[in-house]
Design an enzyme around this catalytic site. Structure first.
Site, PDB file in Angstrom:
ATOM      1  N   GLY A  10       5.283  -3.662  -4.292  1.00 36.17           N
ATOM      2  CA  GLY A  10       5.872  -3.435  -2.971  1.00 36.17           C
ATOM      3  C   GLY A  10       6.897  -4.502  -2.635  1.00 36.17           C
ATOM      4  N   ASN A  32      -0.072   1.670  -7.099  1.00 41.29           N
ATOM      5  CA  ASN A  32      -0.067   3.108  -7.401  1.00 41.29           C
ATOM      6  C   ASN A  32       1.329   3.701  -7.223  1.00 41.29           C
ATOM      7  OD1 ASN A  32       0.258   3.314  -4.670  1.00 41.29           O
ATOM      8  ND2 ASN A  32      -1.482   4.678  -4.316  1.00 41.29           N
ATOM      9  N   LEU A  61     -12.305   0.319  -9.946  1.00 40.88           N
ATOM     10  CA  LEU A  61     -11.655  -0.886 -10.449  1.00 40.88           C
ATOM     11  C   LEU A  61     -12.543  -1.543 -11.508  1.00 40.88           C
ATOM     12  CD1 LEU A  61     -10.289  -2.463  -7.131  1.00 40.88           C
ATOM     13  CD2 LEU A  61      -9.014  -1.235  -8.866  1.00 40.88           C
ATOM     14  N   LEU A  73      -2.550  -6.580  -1.060  1.00 42.78           N
ATOM     15  CA  LEU A  73      -1.404  -6.143  -0.259  1.00 42.78           C
ATOM     16  C   LEU A  73      -1.143  -4.656  -0.446  1.00 42.78           C
ATOM     17  CD1 LEU A  73      -0.800  -9.332  -0.912  1.00 42.78           C
ATOM     18  CD2 LEU A  73       1.514  -8.767  -0.299  1.00 42.78           C
ATOM     19  N   ALA A 114      -4.368  -8.889   3.215  1.00 47.25           N
ATOM     20  CA  ALA A 114      -3.150  -8.841   4.023  1.00 47.25           C
ATOM     21  C   ALA A 114      -3.354  -7.867   5.168  1.00 47.25           C
ATOM     22  CB  ALA A 114      -1.972  -8.408   3.162  1.00 47.25           C
ATOM     23  N   TYR A 145      -3.170   3.204  10.473  1.00 46.76           N
ATOM     24  CA  TYR A 145      -2.826   1.875   9.970  1.00 46.76           C
ATOM     25  C   TYR A 145      -3.610   0.787  10.711  1.00 46.76           C
ATOM     26  CZ  TYR A 145       0.267  -1.880   8.290  1.00 46.76           C
ATOM     27  OH  TYR A 145       0.784  -3.015   7.704  1.00 46.76           O
ATOM     28  N   LYS A 149      -6.699  -1.373   9.090  1.00 49.72           N
ATOM     29  CA  LYS A 149      -6.539  -2.824   8.890  1.00 49.72           C
ATOM     30  C   LYS A 149      -7.645  -3.570   9.636  1.00 49.72           C
ATOM     31  CE  LYS A 149      -2.740  -3.322   6.327  1.00 49.72           C
ATOM     32  NZ  LYS A 149      -2.806  -3.907   4.966  1.00 49.72           N
ATOM     33  N   TYR A 159     -18.208  -9.686   3.784  1.00 47.35           N
ATOM     34  CA  TYR A 159     -18.336 -10.276   2.441  1.00 47.35           C
ATOM     35  C   TYR A 159     -18.340 -11.804   2.489  1.00 47.35           C
ATOM     36  CZ  TYR A 159     -18.318  -6.203  -0.609  1.00 47.35           C
ATOM     37  OH  TYR A 159     -18.688  -5.067  -1.287  1.00 47.35           O
ATOM     38  N   THR A 175       8.440  -8.528   8.685  1.00 45.84           N
ATOM     39  CA  THR A 175       9.050  -9.309   7.612  1.00 45.84           C
ATOM     40  C   THR A 175      10.251  -8.554   7.053  1.00 45.84           C
ATOM     41  OG1 THR A 175       6.868 -10.179   7.102  1.00 45.84           O
ATOM     42  CG2 THR A 175       8.535 -10.436   5.393  1.00 45.84           C
TER      43      THR A 175
END
Ligand code: UDP
Length: 314
Positions: A10, A32, A61, A73, A114, A145, A149, A159, A175
Site C-alpha cells: 500500500g 492481497n 496465516l 497495515l 495501524a 472502517y 478499527k 492480546y 497522510t
C-alpha cells in the site's frame, strides 16, 4: 530484525518496507493487492532481503516465516476504498488483526496495529488526544472502517492484557506523499491530479471542514519508533501533523503550488458522517517516542506534486 509488513504494497506500507530495508531488516511483505499495488513494491523487488507474498490477512496465516515483529497495515484506508469494499475492510481489521496477533503470540513477535483518527468519528473534542473516546456513528457510511478499527484496537488490547503479547496501537491521521493512489479519491491525490490536468478542484461541501496533513516520511518515522521504542507495549499513539487547515485552504495552496489555472468548485459532500474537524494532539508521541513531524506542508506538497507530475507525464 525479521519483520512482516501486512499491507506492505500500500501507500504507507511500501514506504515503510523501503525504510526497514534501508535499516538492514529482512522484510516479509504480505498484501492481497486489493488497494495495494505491485508498482509500489517493484523498486524493492530486486533486494535479497525483500520477500513478497500475495495473501489476505483475513485468511489462514499458517505458513508465515518466523519474524521478530509485525506491522499490520492491511486495510483499505480511503473513503472510496472502503465504501467499495466494506466487508473486506471489516474482515481485514477484525479477523485479520486476530490472526496477526495470534501469529505474534505464537512467534513471540512484537506487533503494531495501524488504527486511524477515524476512531474519533466526528470529534466533539479538539484537538483529539488519545484519551478521547470518540463520537462514532455505529451504522453510518464510514462505520465499516471506523468500527472495525475500533474492534482492531480492542482485540489488540485483549492480546496485550490477557495473553502477554507485546503489541501497540497507532492512530494514523491524514497522510500524503508520493505513491498515494491517484484514483483513491482522497484530498491530496484528487486536488493535485485535478490541478495538474487543469480540471476543476472539487471541494466537497463549503470546504470549511478541516484536516491536518502529515507527510509520509514523518509518519513512517513514527511507526518505526512506536514499534522499536522500549516500554511501548500496550501504548496508544496519535501519529499525525497538527498543522490544521480547511479543505478550501488546501485547494488554494495546491492550486498556487502547481501554478494551475484550474477553477475551484464546490460540489455536494459525497458521504454523510463527514468529520468536521480533525487535528491530532501529539504530546504523547513527542514525550514517549521523541517523535514529531519535520516536513512542512509546502515542502511535502512540492515533493508530492513532483511525483504526480512525473507519473502523469508517463
Ligand atoms: N475532499 C474534498 N474534495 C475531494 C476529496 C476530499 O473536498 O476531492 C475533502 C473531504 O470532504 C474531507 C477531506 O477532503 O473533508 C479529506 O478527505 P479524504 O477522503 O482525504 O479523507 P478523510 O479524512 O475524509 O478520511
Amino acid at each position: 530484525m525479521k519483520i512482516l509488513v501486512a499491507g506492505g504494497a500500500g501507500f504507507i506500507g511500501s514506504h515503510l518496507c523501503e525504510r526497514l530495508l534501508a535499516e538492514g531488516d529482512e522484510v516479509y511483505c504480505l498484501d492481497n493487492l486489493s488497494t495495494g499495488q505491485r508498482a509500489n513494491i517493484e523498486p524493492l523487488a530486486g533486494q535479497s532481503r525483500f520477500h513478497f507474498r500475495e495473501a489476505d490477512v483475513s485468511e489462514s496465516l499458517a505458513d508465515e516465516p518466523a519474524v521478530d515483529a509485525i506491522f499490520h497495515l492491511a486495510s483499505p484506508a480511503s473513503p472510496p476504498g472502503y465504501f467499495q469494499r466494506p466487508l473486506e475492510t471489516m474482515l481485514a481489521n477484525s479477523l485479520g488483526t486476530h490472526r496477526l496477533l495470534a501469529l505474534a503470540q505464537r512467534q513471540g513477535a512484537r506487533l503494531l496495529f495501524a488504527s486511524t483518527s477515524e476512531v474519533y468519528g466526528d470529534p466533539l473534542e479538539h484537538p483529539q488526544s488519545e484519551t478521547y473516546w470518540g463520537n462514532v456513528n455505529p451504522v453510518g457510511m464510514r462505520s465499516c472502517y471506523d468500527e472495525s478499527k475500533r474492534f482492531g484496537e480492542a482485540i489488540t488490547m485483549v492480546y496485550v492484557q490477557k495473553y502477554g503479547v507485546d503489541a501497540r496501537v497507532v492512530r494514523i491521521f491524514n497522510t500524503y506523499g508520493p505513491r498515494s493512489d491517484p484514483d483513491d479519491g482522497r484530498l491530496v491525490p484528487n486536488f493535485v491530479t485535478q490541478a495538474l490536468r487543469g480540471t476543476s478542484l472539487t471541494v466537497y461541501g463549503d470546504g470549511s471542514q478541516t484536516r491536518s496533513l502529515c507527510y509520509v516520511s514523518d509518519l513512517v518515522e513514527g511507526l518505526v519508533r512506536a514499534l522499536r521504542t522500549p516500554g511501548t507495549r500496550g501504548g496508544i499513539f496519535n501519529l499525525g501533523n497538527p498543522d490544521e487547515h480547511t479543505i478550501l485552504e488546501y485547494a488554494q495552496i495546491i492550486k498556487r503550488q502547481t501554478a494551475s489555472p484550474s477553477p475551484i468548485v464546490f460540489v455536494d459532500m459525497p458521504s454523510e458522517d463527514e468529520p468536521t474537524r480533525r487535528k491530532p494532539d501529539i504530546a504523547r508521541a513527542r514525550e514517549v517516542l521523541g517523535w514529531e513531524p519535520k516536513v512542512g506542508l509546502s515542502e511535502g506538497l512540492d515533493r508530492t506534486i513532483a511525483w504526480f507530475r512525473e507519473r502523469l507525464d508517463r
